[in-house]
Motif scaffolding. Structure first.
Motif, PDB file in Angstrom:
ATOM      1  N   VAL A  37       0.849  -1.198   0.000  1.00 31.33           N
ATOM      2  CA  VAL A  37       0.000   0.000   0.000  1.00 31.33           C
ATOM      3  C   VAL A  37       0.889   1.254   0.000  1.00 31.33           C
ATOM      4  O   VAL A  37       1.873   1.322   0.716  1.00 31.33           O
ATOM      5  CB  VAL A  37      -0.923   0.014   1.243  1.00 31.33           C
ATOM      6  N   VAL A  38       0.524   2.210  -0.836  1.00 34.70           N
ATOM      7  CA  VAL A  38       1.281   3.459  -0.906  1.00 34.70           C
ATOM      8  C   VAL A  38       0.359   4.620  -0.538  1.00 34.70           C
ATOM      9  O   VAL A  38      -0.723   4.762  -1.091  1.00 34.70           O
ATOM     10  CB  VAL A  38       1.848   3.688  -2.324  1.00 34.70           C
ATOM     11  N   GLY A  39       0.772   5.422   0.412  1.00 34.73           N
ATOM     12  CA  GLY A  39      -0.023   6.583   0.814  1.00 34.73           C
ATOM     13  C   GLY A  39       0.402   7.816   0.051  1.00 34.73           C
ATOM     14  O   GLY A  39       0.694   7.740  -1.145  1.00 34.73           O
ATOM     15  N   GLU A  40       0.450   8.942   0.746  1.00 33.62           N
ATOM     16  CA  GLU A  40       0.765  10.188   0.061  1.00 33.62           C
ATOM     17  C   GLU A  40       1.521  11.127   1.004  1.00 33.62           C
ATOM     18  O   GLU A  40       1.185  11.221   2.180  1.00 33.62           O
ATOM     19  CB  GLU A  40      -0.544  10.839  -0.368  1.00 33.62           C
ATOM     20  N   VAL A  41       2.534  11.789   0.467  1.00 35.02           N
ATOM     21  CA  VAL A  41       3.253  12.801   1.246  1.00 35.02           C
ATOM     22  C   VAL A  41       3.393  14.045   0.373  1.00 35.02           C
ATOM     23  O   VAL A  41       3.783  13.949  -0.783  1.00 35.02           O
ATOM     24  CB  VAL A  41       4.656  12.301   1.674  1.00 35.02           C
ATOM     25  N   SER A  42       3.047  15.193   0.919  1.00 34.99           N
ATOM     26  CA  SER A  42       3.305  16.442   0.205  1.00 34.99           C
ATOM     27  C   SER A  42       4.516  17.108   0.845  1.00 34.99           C
ATOM     28  O   SER A  42       4.665  17.110   2.063  1.00 34.99           O
ATOM     29  CB  SER A  42       2.085  17.361   0.274  1.00 34.99           C
ATOM     30  N   VAL A  43       5.403  17.632   0.008  1.00 35.15           N
ATOM     31  CA  VAL A  43       6.621  18.278   0.490  1.00 35.15           C
ATOM     32  C   VAL A  43       6.584  19.731   0.015  1.00 35.15           C
ATOM     33  O   VAL A  43       6.635  19.998  -1.175  1.00 35.15           O
ATOM     34  CB  VAL A  43       7.880  17.562  -0.050  1.00 35.15           C
ATOM     35  N   THR A  44       6.444  20.658   0.968  1.00 33.43           N
ATOM     36  CA  THR A  44       6.260  22.066   0.621  1.00 33.43           C
ATOM     37  C   THR A  44       7.398  22.906   1.181  1.00 33.43           C
ATOM     38  O   THR A  44       7.747  22.773   2.357  1.00 33.43           O
ATOM     39  CB  THR A  44       4.922  22.578   1.210  1.00 33.43           C
ATOM     40  N   GLN A  45       7.940  23.765   0.340  1.00 33.86           N
ATOM     41  CA  GLN A  45       8.990  24.696   0.767  1.00 33.86           C
ATOM     42  C   GLN A  45       8.499  25.611   1.865  1.00 33.86           C
ATOM     43  O   GLN A  45       7.384  26.138   1.785  1.00 33.86           O
ATOM     44  CB  GLN A  45       9.341  25.599  -0.406  1.00 33.86           C
ATOM     45  N   ILE A  46       9.324  25.842   2.882  1.00 32.97           N
ATOM     46  CA  ILE A  46       8.943  26.779   3.934  1.00 32.97           C
ATOM     47  C   ILE A  46       9.167  28.216   3.448  1.00 32.97           C
ATOM     48  O   ILE A  46       8.321  29.076   3.614  1.00 32.97           O
ATOM     49  CB  ILE A  46       9.769  26.522   5.222  1.00 32.97           C
ATOM     50  N   ASP A  47      10.331  28.470   2.805  1.00 33.28           N
ATOM     51  CA  ASP A  47      10.625  29.821   2.313  1.00 33.28           C
ATOM     52  C   ASP A  47      10.223  29.950   0.845  1.00 33.28           C
ATOM     53  O   ASP A  47       9.729  29.005   0.244  1.00 33.28           O
ATOM     54  CB  ASP A  47      12.129  30.110   2.451  1.00 33.28           C
ATOM     55  N   GLY A  48      10.493  31.119   0.295  1.00 32.00           N
ATOM     56  CA  GLY A  48      10.315  31.343  -1.130  1.00 32.00           C
ATOM     57  C   GLY A  48       8.873  31.241  -1.563  1.00 32.00           C
ATOM     58  O   GLY A  48       7.979  31.775  -0.910  1.00 32.00           O
ATOM     59  N   GLU A  49       8.655  30.510  -2.653  1.00 35.28           N
ATOM     60  CA  GLU A  49       7.316  30.499  -3.266  1.00 35.28           C
ATOM     61  C   GLU A  49       6.419  29.393  -2.716  1.00 35.28           C
ATOM     62  O   GLU A  49       5.365  29.120  -3.262  1.00 35.28           O
ATOM     63  CB  GLU A  49       7.458  30.328  -4.779  1.00 35.28           C
ATOM     64  N   HIS A  50       6.868  28.707  -1.665  1.00 33.72           N
ATOM     65  CA  HIS A  50       6.099  27.599  -1.087  1.00 33.72           C
ATOM     66  C   HIS A  50       5.762  26.557  -2.141  1.00 33.72           C
ATOM     67  O   HIS A  50       4.653  26.042  -2.193  1.00 33.72           O
ATOM     68  CB  HIS A  50       4.823  28.108  -0.412  1.00 33.72           C
ATOM     69  N   LYS A  51       6.714  26.311  -2.993  1.00 32.75           N
ATOM     70  CA  LYS A  51       6.530  25.298  -4.028  1.00 32.75           C
ATOM     71  C   LYS A  51       6.301  23.935  -3.360  1.00 32.75           C
ATOM     72  O   LYS A  51       6.909  23.646  -2.328  1.00 32.75           O
ATOM     73  CB  LYS A  51       7.786  25.255  -4.908  1.00 32.75           C
ATOM     74  N   ALA A  52       5.439  23.139  -3.951  1.00 36.28           N
ATOM     75  CA  ALA A  52       5.119  21.851  -3.340  1.00 36.28           C
ATOM     76  C   ALA A  52       5.273  20.716  -4.342  1.00 36.28           C
ATOM     77  O   ALA A  52       5.009  20.877  -5.533  1.00 36.28           O
ATOM     78  CB  ALA A  52       3.697  21.869  -2.805  1.00 36.28           C
ATOM     79  N   VAL A  53       5.738  19.579  -3.831  1.00 38.34           N
ATOM     80  CA  VAL A  53       5.793  18.362  -4.632  1.00 38.34           C
ATOM     81  C   VAL A  53       4.940  17.324  -3.926  1.00 38.34           C
ATOM     82  O   VAL A  53       5.031  17.153  -2.712  1.00 38.34           O
ATOM     83  CB  VAL A  53       7.249  17.853  -4.782  1.00 38.34           C
ATOM     84  N   ARG A  54       4.089  16.665  -4.677  1.00 39.63           N
ATOM     85  CA  ARG A  54       3.201  15.673  -4.097  1.00 39.63           C
ATOM     86  C   ARG A  54       3.698  14.278  -4.469  1.00 39.63           C
ATOM     87  O   ARG A  54       3.804  13.965  -5.658  1.00 39.63           O
ATOM     88  CB  ARG A  54       1.800  15.883  -4.676  1.00 39.63           C
ATOM     89  N   LEU A  55       4.033  13.469  -3.478  1.00 38.82           N
ATOM     90  CA  LEU A  55       4.511  12.114  -3.736  1.00 38.82           C
ATOM     91  C   LEU A  55       3.344  11.155  -3.580  1.00 38.82           C
ATOM     92  O   LEU A  55       2.683  11.141  -2.545  1.00 38.82           O
ATOM     93  CB  LEU A  55       5.631  11.753  -2.753  1.00 38.82           C
ATOM     94  N   LYS A  56       3.084  10.372  -4.646  1.00 34.01           N
ATOM     95  CA  LYS A  56       1.920   9.474  -4.610  1.00 34.01           C
ATOM     96  C   LYS A  56       2.285   8.028  -4.934  1.00 34.01           C
ATOM     97  O   LYS A  56       1.543   7.122  -4.576  1.00 34.01           O
ATOM     98  CB  LYS A  56       0.873   9.927  -5.629  1.00 34.01           C
ATOM     99  N   ASP A  57       3.399   7.837  -5.666  1.00 29.44           N
ATOM    100  CA  ASP A  57       3.754   6.490  -6.102  1.00 29.44           C
ATOM    101  C   ASP A  57       4.939   5.969  -5.311  1.00 29.44           C
ATOM    102  O   ASP A  57       5.735   6.742  -4.783  1.00 29.44           O
ATOM    103  CB  ASP A  57       4.100   6.499  -7.594  1.00 29.44           C
ATOM    104  N   ALA A  58       5.052   4.651  -5.252  1.00 34.00           N
ATOM    105  CA  ALA A  58       6.164   4.034  -4.540  1.00 34.00           C
ATOM    106  C   ALA A  58       7.481   4.562  -5.083  1.00 34.00           C
ATOM    107  O   ALA A  58       7.658   4.643  -6.301  1.00 34.00           O
ATOM    108  CB  ALA A  58       6.101   2.521  -4.683  1.00 34.00           C
TER     109      ALA A  58
END
Lengths: 202, 154
Positions: A37-58
């Motif tokens: 089973v694979v869940g989900e993690v979002s990784v968001t920048q604290i500084d700058g433009e708060h760019k985010a990457v969403r991890l969904k796959d193994a």
């Protein structure tokens, strides 16, 4: 043409510099559970433009620095080479084992007797296991006598685990009588699956 | 006046201890090498089976690693040279509501999320120096390249 020859190395140099400045210093890798089973993690920048990457796959990976966060993909082999020891260091996953009893007694069925031996063997490799034992009965008999019987069952298992070397300070036992039937029945019904203790090991 | 202030003091002491006990976050289930826990400004060696509380900071040495099980069944594994600050933890074992905030300042951390991330994912947050992680019922690894600091050694 001569201009290009001068500019190109300069451009390349600038790119290298830019590359250095944004060299990722952090990585997050999403992993499948042992069941796949694979869940989900979002990784968001604290500084700058708060760019985010969403991890969904193994094995989806986020590589981040203060300036940027980008999506990458790792392989299973890379993960086990780089993080194998770290993952082996995870504590044992909590689990629940159910043991069944002979009618009206605090004596295990033959099969559950074997399961108890397996629990004992398992605990030998888990020095700081925290154990909760909750006893239950079927609906034969009064509520009061079933409260007593369920507790007696739980305490009996607790005693046996302590005798096998488990830390008495880390085992709690309780009885729930006929309040929490695994298989719902009317009152005064024989049901072997309700005559049980649930052993939670963490 | 005196008995009254005494009883107020006693009541406050009770409140304080119960609040502190409620913040018990987890237990050190495995450890190797040098591992320390900083609690309210004091650092001590982390024993096997020791309790970990909200606001504790766990540090591992170059030879160190630690496995921690939190009360909501979140599993953590910190690799060598890690600094893990457990900023907030609460968990109601009846409703499965609560909060988990932790920061990996450097080093490596493997996480198997627990009941909190399942019941209320918005209440679980892991941080690194550069990012915030939102978690939905899952397993993952975080790695933060460390910049040497005086405060890092366990």
């Amino acid at each position: 043409m001569p201009l290009d020859r001068q500019v190109l190395p300069l451009l390349a140099g600038l790119l290298v510099l830019a590359g250095c400045a944004t060299k990722p210093t952090e990585r997050v890798v999403l992993l499948p559970s042992p069941e796949g089973v694979v869940g989900e993690v979002s990784v968001t920048q604290i500084d700058g433009e708060h760019k985010a990457v969403r991890l969904k796959d193994a094995y989806a990976t986020a590589a981040a620095s203060k300036r940027d966060v980008v999506a990458q993909v790792s392989t299973r082999d890379e993960v086990s080479a780089r993080y194998g020891r770290l993952l082996n260091g995870l504590p044992v996953r909590p689990r629940v084992v159910t043991l069944y009893f002979i009618e009206g007694k605090d004596e295990l069925t033959m099969e559950s007797g074997k399961t108890l031996e397996e629990i004992k063997a398992l605990l030998a490799s888990q020095p700081v296991a925290d154990i909760t034992i909750v006893g239950h009965t079927d609906t034969i008999g009064s509520q009061k006598s079933n409260d007593e019987l369920s507790l007696k069952r739980a305490v009996s298992i607790r005693t046996q685990l302590v005798q096998a070397g488990a830390d008495a300070n880390r085992i709690a036992a309780a009885g729930r009588g006929e309040r929490e039937l695994l298989v719902p029945t009317a009152d005064e019904v024989v049901e072997p699956r309700n005559r049980r203790v649930e052993v939670t090991i963490r | 006046m005196k008995p009254l202030s005494l009883s107020i003091f006693a009541a406050m002491a009770c409140l304080f201890t119960s609040a502190y006990a409620a913040d018990e976050a987890g237990i050190i289930k495995s450890r190797q090498g040098t591992v320390s826990v900083e609690r309210q400004g004091t650092r001590s060696n982390a024993e096997l089976g020791a309790k970990v509380y909200a606001t504790d900071i766990v540090r591992t040495g170059a030879d160190g690693s630690a496995g921690i099980t939190l009360r909501d069944n979140t599993l953590l594994s910190a690799g060598p040279n890690s600094v893990l600050a457990l900023e907030q933890f609460s968990f109601d074992s009846t409703t499965y509501q609560g909060k988990l905030n932790a920061t990996l300042r450097k080093g490596s951390l493997a996480v198997v999320s627990g009941k909190l991330a399942k019941t209320s994912p918005e209440s679980v947050q892991f941080r690194t120096p550069a990012t915030i992680l939102g978690v939905r019922g899952t397993e993952f690894v975080i790695e933060v390249e460390g910049m040497a600091g005086d405060n890092d050694a366990p």
